[in-house]
Design an enzyme around this catalytic site. Structure first.
Site, PDB file in Angstrom:
ATOM      1  N   LYS A  72       0.789  -1.231   0.000  1.00  0.00           N
ATOM      2  CA  LYS A  72       0.000   0.000   0.000  1.00  0.00           C
ATOM      3  C   LYS A  72       0.828   1.291   0.000  1.00  0.00           C
ATOM      4  CE  LYS A  72      -3.337  -1.229  -0.519  1.00  0.00           C
ATOM      5  NZ  LYS A  72      -3.721  -2.023  -1.721  1.00  0.00           N
ATOM      6  N   HIS A  87       6.979  -7.346  -2.353  1.00  0.00           N
ATOM      7  CA  HIS A  87       6.897  -6.678  -1.041  1.00  0.00           C
ATOM      8  C   HIS A  87       7.879  -7.333  -0.065  1.00  0.00           C
ATOM      9  CE1 HIS A  87       3.277  -4.543  -2.138  1.00  0.00           C
ATOM     10  NE2 HIS A  87       2.478  -5.569  -2.084  1.00  0.00           N
ATOM     11  N   SER A 143      -4.875   2.615   4.043  1.00  0.00           N
ATOM     12  CA  SER A 143      -5.067   1.968   2.748  1.00  0.00           C
ATOM     13  C   SER A 143      -5.133   0.442   2.927  1.00  0.00           C
ATOM     14  CB  SER A 143      -3.905   2.356   1.824  1.00  0.00           C
ATOM     15  OG  SER A 143      -4.075   1.808   0.555  1.00  0.00           O
TER      16      SER A 143
HETATM   17  S1  PPS Z   1      -0.545  -3.068  -3.157  1.00  0.00           S
HETATM   18  O1  PPS Z   1      -1.814  -3.827  -2.973  1.00  0.00           O
HETATM   19  O2  PPS Z   1       0.337  -3.235  -2.002  1.00  0.00           O
HETATM   20  O3  PPS Z   1       0.126  -3.395  -4.401  1.00  0.00           O
HETATM   21  O4  PPS Z   1      -1.008  -1.544  -3.176  1.00  0.00           O
HETATM   22  P1  PPS Z   1      -0.112  -0.312  -3.647  1.00  0.00           P
HETATM   23  O5  PPS Z   1      -0.169  -0.205  -5.111  1.00  0.00           O
HETATM   24  O6  PPS Z   1       1.213  -0.360  -3.001  1.00  0.00           O
HETATM   25  O7  PPS Z   1      -0.869   0.908  -2.978  1.00  0.00           O
HETATM   26  C1  PPS Z   1      -2.182   1.253  -3.317  1.00  0.00           C
HETATM   27  C2  PPS Z   1      -2.340   2.711  -2.913  1.00  0.00           C
HETATM   28  O8  PPS Z   1      -1.661   3.550  -3.879  1.00  0.00           O
HETATM   29  C3  PPS Z   1      -2.590   4.471  -4.427  1.00  0.00           C
HETATM   30  N1  PPS Z   1      -2.242   4.822  -5.808  1.00  0.00           N
HETATM   31  C4  PPS Z   1      -2.045   6.081  -6.222  1.00  0.00           C
HETATM   32  N2  PPS Z   1      -2.053   7.250  -5.560  1.00  0.00           N
HETATM   33  C5  PPS Z   1      -1.820   8.371  -6.277  1.00  0.00           C
HETATM   34  N3  PPS Z   1      -1.597   8.395  -7.602  1.00  0.00           N
HETATM   35  C6  PPS Z   1      -1.570   7.244  -8.315  1.00  0.00           C
HETATM   36  N4  PPS Z   1      -1.345   7.289  -9.620  1.00  0.00           N
HETATM   37  C7  PPS Z   1      -1.796   6.019  -7.616  1.00  0.00           C
HETATM   38  N5  PPS Z   1      -1.841   4.720  -7.971  1.00  0.00           N
HETATM   39  C8  PPS Z   1      -2.105   4.013  -6.863  1.00  0.00           C
HETATM   40  C9  PPS Z   1      -3.922   3.717  -4.314  1.00  0.00           C
HETATM   41  O9  PPS Z   1      -5.018   4.566  -4.504  1.00  0.00           O
HETATM   42  C10 PPS Z   1      -3.803   3.157  -2.925  1.00  0.00           C
HETATM   43  O10 PPS Z   1      -3.883   4.147  -1.903  1.00  0.00           O
HETATM   44  P2  PPS Z   1      -5.228   4.577  -1.180  1.00  0.00           P
HETATM   45  O11 PPS Z   1      -4.792   5.502  -0.082  1.00  0.00           O
HETATM   46  O12 PPS Z   1      -5.898   3.348  -0.664  1.00  0.00           O
HETATM   47  O13 PPS Z   1      -6.046   5.297  -2.220  1.00  0.00           O
END
Ligand code: PPS
Length: 297
Positions: free
Chosen positions: A44, A99, A129
């Site tokens: 996340k 991860h 998240s």
């Molecule tokens: S995972 O399941 O561990 O692979 O998730 P991960 O991709 O690490 O994290 C998901 C969170 O990243 C946000 N996200 C973004 N934020 C801003 N801009 C972009 N382009 C973007 N892409 C992914 C996603 O919305 C999740 O955060 P939260 O706070 O839940 O919205």
């Protein structure tokens, strides 16, 4: 129904895709190529965002690959059985995602010239998240309550282990020329500069138009519309889209709408204890852990 997590070297992993065998293979037998590019995060923290950015950089800003090929095929999760097969068949340079905490990362990496991009995020936003993600992803136990999940997170009793251990472990490599640290907050604040630095790090210099294209095509709005990265293609038995959205809010500081003042103070206390020696260098610390919860009366 209780989820039977996979246990590997004292850390729990979501079942289904990860197995003890696949994790053991990743750690001990995975063959690292000198031009591999590893996208590493604690869950996340911006994993899929970084996959989009790196895929676009490798293609000089051209979004065709991102728009037509699933992210898991562009930057496979090589700790899983399926991801491992995809990784084996990818031409170089490969993008690889995981991860993994550093102590179980592929041993072969440490004698290679492969590169690592490690993305960090404010742990409070990670926690929020992760909490929402756990509710929609069937490989994770449904959190009993936000407060219960906060306690588990602080104890490291969540999949992929303790956030603190993950960060501290990887930060030991800071200063090495083949590892690049970047934060979610930096990516939000200065996407253009971040993409420029990332492309420089992976040795793929881009002109202004290409950088702009990377920024635009990896924006939250663009990613939400792209079924190759917004997780809507995942089977319902893995992710229940009726219970949430993978690309949920995509902002910094959402923790303020979730933490009570007491939870914020408790988090702050544990953070101060655990981050000894590493405090004061992360962007989220500049705002302080002020008690400004919108959840309290
Ligand atoms: S995972 O399941 O561990 O692979 O998730 P991960 O991709 O690490 O994290 C998901 C969170 O990243 C946000 N996200 C973004 N934020 C801003 N801009 C972009 N382009 C973007 N892409 C992914 C996603 O919305 C999740 O955060 P939260 O706070 O839940 O919205």
């Amino acid at each position: 129904m209780a989820v039977q997590y996979v246990q590997y070297k004292g850390i729990k992993f979501p079942p289904g895709y990860n197995t003890v065998e696949s994790l053991c293979f990743a750690e001990n037998e995975f063959q690292v190529r000198d031009d591999d590019i590893f996208n590493i995060t604690y869950p996340k923290s911006g994993t899929v965002w970084m996959i989009e950015i790196l895929s676009l950089i490798l293609n000089g800003g051209n979004p065709t690959w991102n728009q037509h090929v699933l992210n898991s095929l562009r930057a496979p999760w090589f700790t899983t059985q399926l991801g491992l097969e995809t990784a084996h068949n990818l031409p170089s340079p490969r993008l690889l995602t995981c991860h993994l905490p550093i102590q179980i990362f592929p041993k072969a990496f440490f004698s290679s010239k492969a590169k690592v991009i490690y993305t960090l995020r404010d742990p409070r936003d990670v926690l929020v998240s992760y909490y929402h993600f756990s509710k929609m992803c069937t490989c994770f136990e449904d959190p009993k309550s936000f407060n219960h999940f906060l306690e588990s997170f602080l104890n490291g009793d969540v999949c992929f282990g303790s956030w603190f251990d993950h960060i501290m472990g990887w930060m030991k490599l800071k200063g090495k020329s083949n590892i690049f640290f970047i934060s979610y907050e930096q990516l939000k604040q200065d996407p253009w500069g971040s993409v420029e630095s990332l492309s420089h790090f992976i040795g793929k210099e881009l002109d202004e138009a290409a950088i702009t294209s990377v920024v635009e095509n990896a924006s939250f709005d663009a990613m939400r519309k792209n079924s190759m990265c917004n997780s809507t293609m995942l089977p319902r038995e893995f992710m229940d889209q009726g219970k949430g959205t993978f690309l949920r809010k995509g902002i910094c500081g959402d923790w303020k709408t979730h933490f009570t003042v007491a939870e914020s103070e408790y988090f702050d206390k544990i953070y101060q204890e655990k981050m000894q020696g590493l405090k004061g260098i992360f962007p989220w610390e500049q705002t302080g852990l002020e008690s400004n919860s919108e959840r309290d009366p």
